[in-house]
Design a protein around this motif. Sequence first.
Motif, PDB file in Angstrom:
ATOM      1  N   GLN A  98       0.832  -1.204   0.000  1.00  0.00           N
ATOM      2  CA  GLN A  98       0.000   0.000   0.000  1.00  0.00           C
ATOM      3  C   GLN A  98       0.868   1.256   0.000  1.00  0.00           C
ATOM      4  O   GLN A  98       0.547   2.243  -0.659  1.00  0.00           O
ATOM      5  CB  GLN A  98      -0.934   0.000   1.206  1.00  0.00           C
TER       6      GLN A  98
ATOM      7  N   ASP B  22      -4.203  12.463  -7.682  1.00  0.00           N
ATOM      8  CA  ASP B  22      -5.334  11.587  -7.399  1.00  0.00           C
ATOM      9  C   ASP B  22      -5.600  11.507  -5.898  1.00  0.00           C
ATOM     10  O   ASP B  22      -5.182  10.577  -5.225  1.00  0.00           O
ATOM     11  CB  ASP B  22      -5.068  10.186  -7.972  1.00  0.00           C
TER      12      ASP B  22
ATOM     13  N   VAL C 299      -8.544  11.170  -4.628  1.00  0.00           N
ATOM     14  CA  VAL C 299      -9.668  10.262  -4.402  1.00  0.00           C
ATOM     15  C   VAL C 299      -9.165   8.900  -3.936  1.00  0.00           C
ATOM     16  O   VAL C 299      -9.644   8.346  -2.942  1.00  0.00           O
ATOM     17  CB  VAL C 299     -10.542  10.128  -5.674  1.00  0.00           C
ATOM     18  N   GLU C 300      -8.180   8.352  -4.635  1.00  0.00           N
ATOM     19  CA  GLU C 300      -7.664   7.037  -4.261  1.00  0.00           C
ATOM     20  C   GLU C 300      -6.940   7.078  -2.923  1.00  0.00           C
ATOM     21  O   GLU C 300      -7.080   6.168  -2.098  1.00  0.00           O
ATOM     22  CB  GLU C 300      -6.745   6.467  -5.342  1.00  0.00           C
TER      23      GLU C 300
ATOM     24  N   ARG D 262      -7.522   9.137  -0.444  1.00  0.00           N
ATOM     25  CA  ARG D 262      -8.561   9.269   0.583  1.00  0.00           C
ATOM     26  C   ARG D 262      -9.250   7.918   0.820  1.00  0.00           C
ATOM     27  O   ARG D 262      -9.492   7.523   1.952  1.00  0.00           O
ATOM     28  CB  ARG D 262      -9.575  10.336   0.192  1.00  0.00           C
ATOM     29  N   GLN D 263      -9.536   7.176  -0.254  1.00  0.00           N
ATOM     30  CA  GLN D 263     -10.187   5.878  -0.112  1.00  0.00           C
ATOM     31  C   GLN D 263      -9.279   4.884   0.610  1.00  0.00           C
ATOM     32  O   GLN D 263      -9.736   4.107   1.449  1.00  0.00           O
ATOM     33  CB  GLN D 263     -10.613   5.318  -1.472  1.00  0.00           C
ATOM     34  N   MET D 264      -7.991   4.925   0.304  1.00  0.00           N
ATOM     35  CA  MET D 264      -7.053   4.058   1.004  1.00  0.00           C
ATOM     36  C   MET D 264      -7.041   4.376   2.492  1.00  0.00           C
ATOM     37  O   MET D 264      -7.012   3.469   3.338  1.00  0.00           O
ATOM     38  CB  MET D 264      -5.641   4.199   0.416  1.00  0.00           C
TER      39      MET D 264
ATOM     40  N   ARG E 253      -9.513   5.774   4.226  1.00  0.00           N
ATOM     41  CA  ARG E 253     -10.800   5.336   4.798  1.00  0.00           C
ATOM     42  C   ARG E 253     -10.819   3.816   4.994  1.00  0.00           C
ATOM     43  O   ARG E 253     -11.312   3.335   6.013  1.00  0.00           O
ATOM     44  CB  ARG E 253     -11.947   5.780   3.908  1.00  0.00           C
ATOM     45  N   ASN E 254     -10.278   3.080   4.054  1.00  0.00           N
ATOM     46  CA  ASN E 254     -10.192   1.621   4.203  1.00  0.00           C
ATOM     47  C   ASN E 254      -9.331   1.245   5.404  1.00  0.00           C
ATOM     48  O   ASN E 254      -9.651   0.315   6.149  1.00  0.00           O
ATOM     49  CB  ASN E 254      -9.638   0.971   2.941  1.00  0.00           C
TER      50      ASN E 254
ATOM     51  N   GLU F  42     -11.290   1.841   8.570  1.00  0.00           N
ATOM     52  CA  GLU F  42     -12.246   0.749   8.795  1.00  0.00           C
ATOM     53  C   GLU F  42     -11.539  -0.470   9.387  1.00  0.00           C
ATOM     54  O   GLU F  42     -12.057  -1.111  10.314  1.00  0.00           O
ATOM     55  CB  GLU F  42     -12.952   0.369   7.496  1.00  0.00           C
TER      56      GLU F  42
END
Length: 140
Positions: free
Chosen positions: A76, A88, A90-91, A93-95, A97-98, A101
């Motif tokens: 990662q 990017d 978006v990616e 931020r998603q990483m 957030r994952n 979680e």
Amino acid sequence: MVRLQDENLLSIGQLARAGGVGVETIRYYQRLGLMALPARPSGGGTSGGTRKYGPPDVERLKFIRLAQAAGFTLKQIDRLIELDATSDRVEVRQMARNRIEALDVQIKELKRARASLNRLADRCDDTEGGPCPILKAFEA
């Protein structure tokens, strides 16, 4: 005589100390492609053919260590490094957030383990006979 541009350069050992890791860790990161392997300087002088690392290498090493502390895997982190060269968000931020979680799941599991151990510790009274419930629970 040390050239002016060489003043901020570090050996791999100095880089390792600056990043709080071992030399082998840096070499491992280099094998994975997370860190660059500087060219060996040619010629004589004080360098003796020793690879030198600069401030960007220290920054990269610290980035890797901080990302690991946040729980990202080396794979990662490699992707985060790639994304750092782009816009990017978006990616990235998603990483993040994952990862959050996954941390939430770990926190729940740790809280459950703590509560269980607290219950066992409360039941492990010196005045009662027989084996301690903690030890019995670990035997199962």
